[in-house]
Design a protein around this motif. Structure first.
Motif, PDB file in Angstrom:
ATOM      1  N   TYR A 297      33.812  29.519  54.366  1.00  0.00           N
ATOM      2  CA  TYR A 297      34.651  29.701  53.183  1.00  0.00           C
ATOM      3  C   TYR A 297      33.750  29.805  51.965  1.00  0.00           C
ATOM      4  O   TYR A 297      32.870  28.967  51.758  1.00  0.00           O
ATOM      5  CB  TYR A 297      35.621  28.524  53.025  1.00  0.00           C
ATOM      6  N   GLN A 298      33.967  30.862  51.184  1.00  0.00           N
ATOM      7  CA  GLN A 298      33.199  31.080  49.953  1.00  0.00           C
ATOM      8  C   GLN A 298      34.171  31.233  48.790  1.00  0.00           C
ATOM      9  O   GLN A 298      35.186  31.934  48.907  1.00  0.00           O
ATOM     10  CB  GLN A 298      32.325  32.327  50.061  1.00  0.00           C
ATOM     11  N   GLN A 299      33.843  30.629  47.655  1.00  0.00           N
ATOM     12  CA  GLN A 299      34.727  30.643  46.485  1.00  0.00           C
ATOM     13  C   GLN A 299      33.893  30.894  45.234  1.00  0.00           C
ATOM     14  O   GLN A 299      32.918  30.196  44.990  1.00  0.00           O
ATOM     15  CB  GLN A 299      35.436  29.288  46.390  1.00  0.00           C
ATOM     16  N   CYS A 300      34.279  31.911  44.448  1.00  0.00           N
ATOM     17  CA  CYS A 300      33.576  32.213  43.195  1.00  0.00           C
ATOM     18  C   CYS A 300      34.598  32.404  42.089  1.00  0.00           C
ATOM     19  O   CYS A 300      35.564  33.162  42.246  1.00  0.00           O
ATOM     20  CB  CYS A 300      32.720  33.466  43.338  1.00  0.00           C
ATOM     21  N   HIS A 301      34.367  31.747  40.943  1.00  0.00           N
ATOM     22  CA  HIS A 301      35.333  31.738  39.854  1.00  0.00           C
ATOM     23  C   HIS A 301      35.000  32.695  38.721  1.00  0.00           C
ATOM     24  O   HIS A 301      35.586  32.587  37.637  1.00  0.00           O
ATOM     25  CB  HIS A 301      35.468  30.314  39.304  1.00  0.00           C
ATOM     26  N   TYR A 302      34.107  33.649  38.937  1.00  0.00           N
ATOM     27  CA  TYR A 302      33.812  34.595  37.863  1.00  0.00           C
ATOM     28  C   TYR A 302      33.650  36.019  38.367  1.00  0.00           C
ATOM     29  O   TYR A 302      32.938  36.819  37.785  1.00  0.00           O
ATOM     30  CB  TYR A 302      32.570  34.157  37.075  1.00  0.00           C
ATOM     31  N   THR A 303      34.347  36.370  39.429  1.00  0.00           N
ATOM     32  CA  THR A 303      34.354  37.756  39.896  1.00  0.00           C
ATOM     33  C   THR A 303      35.304  38.585  39.033  1.00  0.00           C
ATOM     34  O   THR A 303      36.244  38.054  38.438  1.00  0.00           O
ATOM     35  CB  THR A 303      34.817  37.827  41.362  1.00  0.00           C
ATOM     36  N   PRO A 304      35.087  39.902  38.952  1.00  0.00           N
ATOM     37  CA  PRO A 304      36.014  40.734  38.170  1.00  0.00           C
ATOM     38  C   PRO A 304      37.351  40.948  38.860  1.00  0.00           C
ATOM     39  O   PRO A 304      38.344  41.265  38.194  1.00  0.00           O
ATOM     40  CB  PRO A 304      35.251  42.064  38.023  1.00  0.00           C
ATOM     41  N   ASP A 305      37.410  40.811  40.185  1.00  0.00           N
ATOM     42  CA  ASP A 305      38.649  40.993  40.929  1.00  0.00           C
ATOM     43  C   ASP A 305      39.146  39.639  41.430  1.00  0.00           C
ATOM     44  O   ASP A 305      38.384  38.683  41.560  1.00  0.00           O
ATOM     45  CB  ASP A 305      38.456  41.951  42.102  1.00  0.00           C
ATOM     46  N   TYR A 306      40.447  39.568  41.721  1.00  0.00           N
ATOM     47  CA  TYR A 306      41.071  38.303  42.114  1.00  0.00           C
ATOM     48  C   TYR A 306      41.888  38.524  43.386  1.00  0.00           C
ATOM     49  O   TYR A 306      42.981  39.092  43.341  1.00  0.00           O
ATOM     50  CB  TYR A 306      41.964  37.794  40.979  1.00  0.00           C
ATOM     51  N   TRP A 307      41.350  38.106  44.525  1.00  0.00           N
ATOM     52  CA  TRP A 307      42.087  38.188  45.780  1.00  0.00           C
ATOM     53  C   TRP A 307      41.331  37.430  46.856  1.00  0.00           C
ATOM     54  O   TRP A 307      40.202  36.984  46.635  1.00  0.00           O
ATOM     55  CB  TRP A 307      42.327  39.643  46.212  1.00  0.00           C
ATOM     56  N   ARG A 308      41.959  37.272  48.011  1.00  0.00           N
ATOM     57  CA  ARG A 308      41.354  36.609  49.153  1.00  0.00           C
ATOM     58  C   ARG A 308      41.176  37.615  50.279  1.00  0.00           C
ATOM     59  O   ARG A 308      42.044  38.442  50.535  1.00  0.00           O
ATOM     60  CB  ARG A 308      42.245  35.482  49.674  1.00  0.00           C
ATOM     61  N   ASN A 309      40.068  37.456  51.001  1.00  0.00           N
ATOM     62  CA  ASN A 309      39.801  38.301  52.167  1.00  0.00           C
ATOM     63  C   ASN A 309      39.515  37.407  53.366  1.00  0.00           C
ATOM     64  O   ASN A 309      38.597  36.584  53.337  1.00  0.00           O
ATOM     65  CB  ASN A 309      38.613  39.213  51.898  1.00  0.00           C
ATOM     66  N   TYR A 310      40.347  37.529  54.387  1.00  0.00           N
ATOM     67  CA  TYR A 310      40.150  36.790  55.635  1.00  0.00           C
ATOM     68  C   TYR A 310      39.693  37.746  56.729  1.00  0.00           C
ATOM     69  O   TYR A 310      40.219  38.858  56.863  1.00  0.00           O
ATOM     70  CB  TYR A 310      41.454  36.142  56.113  1.00  0.00           C
ATOM     71  N   THR A 311      38.719  37.312  57.513  1.00  0.00           N
ATOM     72  CA  THR A 311      38.315  38.001  58.732  1.00  0.00           C
ATOM     73  C   THR A 311      38.443  37.011  59.881  1.00  0.00           C
ATOM     74  O   THR A 311      37.951  35.884  59.785  1.00  0.00           O
ATOM     75  CB  THR A 311      36.866  38.500  58.650  1.00  0.00           C
TER      76      THR A 311
END
Length: 425
Positions: A297-311
């Motif tokens: 699990y990786q979490q970043c609070h300053y990306t330009p896009d906002y969504w979750r990607n599961y594989t």
């Protein structure tokens, strides 16, 4: 090829997360009158209680409590002039005859408030996370067992179509036996959402790896059908720690009051951060789950896009979501060898998002809770699963703050887990 949307996953949890057996409604509880509801905390997520306010249609919010008097006008705006407004939960419980309460307060208050409410004999909806410590979660679960009051935790992502479709595809055997789950969470508006109010102070959240990650950790567990046993994590306060404007926001303000998606970019241009900022804005964790399944699990609070990607990778294929809600979201499944190709073997588009928050999942969450209050029975959310998501986040935070030292996740007492598996009455 493009397939029709998969049918929603049924309400049977994986083997290690057995859903409770259906229970009859408690004696004396009417199926026809409106449920009498209270709400504690009138901040942003109190819109869940607003969703439940359907006078004459099954449920009505009759009472609200908030320690900030400035929020009381919101209760009357949302629920009408007849709503009884109280300065705290003690006075609300003493004055009101309630069937259930929505607990929508800052995370660090969930434990004590939930214990009081359960002891008072009302059904309780606790917004996630259940608590900010593993011990706190266990105390709430014990209070539910001791009182017999119904406990429900607001993990609305179990009702999001993209999650339900992925789980259904796994259950159908489209990728074989699950061996790995990866999640990348791009929190594009994290500076506005989590660094300008109480979320930024670890005393209130433990960490954003727990607070924000509780959703994703719960979904990882649900898709894998297993809970986390051991973790290691790294991360840090890598961007927002450099912002010196810690002037905070006006008392009583909530996130939409200061959120501006056009102006607050790039992240270092933000102003008005919470006076205390000591939670990480970047975190990464590795997990070993029961049965030898591995996850990240990786979490970043300053990306330009906002969504979750599961594989999710299994013994016979791989699936991945592109978009997490909205008409453009879809789940793709690859089941044959190849080099890179975007054209998956199976593509499942998401249905049009329903009305209400989080692509329509919030209304479904509220509807399930109200049905549970009336009749009991199985639910797609699980208090034990909510506890396990917190336990994984707590362990990961401990690891992150000790330079990645591996940490074993604290297990729930077997008798307590067994009690919930038998079903809440």
């Amino acid at each position: 090829m493009t397939d029709t949307p998969a049918a929603p996953a049924d309400h049977v949890a994986p083997a290690d997360q057995d859903a409770p057996a259906v229970q009859d409604a408690p004696a004396g509880r009417s199926h026809t009158r409106d449920l009498r509801l209270g709400v504690i905390g009138l901040g942003l997520r109190a819109t869940l209680a607003k969703e439940a306010h359907r006078p004459g249609e099954g449920s009505v919010v009759v009472a609200a409590a908030d320690t900030a008097p400035g929020m009381h006008a919101r209760a009357r705006e949302w629920f009408g002039d007849d709503v009884h407004v109280h300065p705290d939960h003690h006075r609300m419980l003493a004055a009101e005859d309630l069937d259930a309460v929505f607990l929508i307060t800052p995370d660090h208050t969930h434990e004590a408030l939930a214990v009081d409410l359960l002891a008072a004999g009302v059904a309780v909806f606790v917004e996630k996370p259940l608590a900010i410590t593993t011990e706190g979660c266990d105390r709430v679960l014990e209070a539910a067992r001791a009182s017999g009051s119904r406990l429900y935790v607001g993990h609305n992502m179990r009702h999001m179509p993209v999650v339900r479709v992925m789980r259904d595809l796994i259950g159908r055997g489209e990728i074989g036996e699950v061996k790995a789950v990866w999640c990348r969470h791009f929190v594009g508006h994290g500076g506005d959402f989590y660094f300008k109010d109480w979320h930024a102070d670890r005393r209130n959240t433990t960490s954003l790896l727990l607070q924000k990650g509780a959703h994703d950790l719960d979904v990882i567990h649900w898709l894998a059908g297993a809970y986390t046993e051991r973790v290691t994590a790294l991360g840090g306060l890598t961007v927002y720690g450099d912002i010196t404007d810690r002037s905070g926001q006006a008392p009583g303000a909530v996130m939409p009051d200061w959120y501006d998606p056009e102006r607050n970019w790039p992240p270092l241009s933000l102003t008005g951060l919470n006076p205390v900022v000591d939670v990480e804005d970047l975190s990464m964790m590795l997990m070993r789950l029961e049965g030898g399944i591995h996850a990240s699990y990786q979490q970043c609070h300053y990306t330009p896009d906002y969504w979750r990607n599961y594989t999710v990778i299994g013994t016979e294929g791989r699936l991945e979501n592109f978009g997490d809600h909205g008409e453009s979201a879809e789940v793709r499944v690859w089941r044959h060898r190849s080099g890179y190709r975007a054209d998956a073997d199976l593509v499942v588009p998401m249905p049009s998002p329903g009305e209400g928050g989080h692509g329509g999942s919030d209304p479904m969450l509220v509807a399930e809770f109200l049905r549970f209050v009336r009749s009991g029975g199985p639910t797609d959310t699980s208090p034990v699963a909510a506890r396990e998501a917190v336990a994984a986040g707590v362990a990961a935070t401990e690891s992150l703050r000790s330079d990645g030292r591996p940490v074993t996740v604290s297990r729930i007492a077997p008798d307590l887990a067994a009690w919930f598996a038998r079903g809440q009455s």
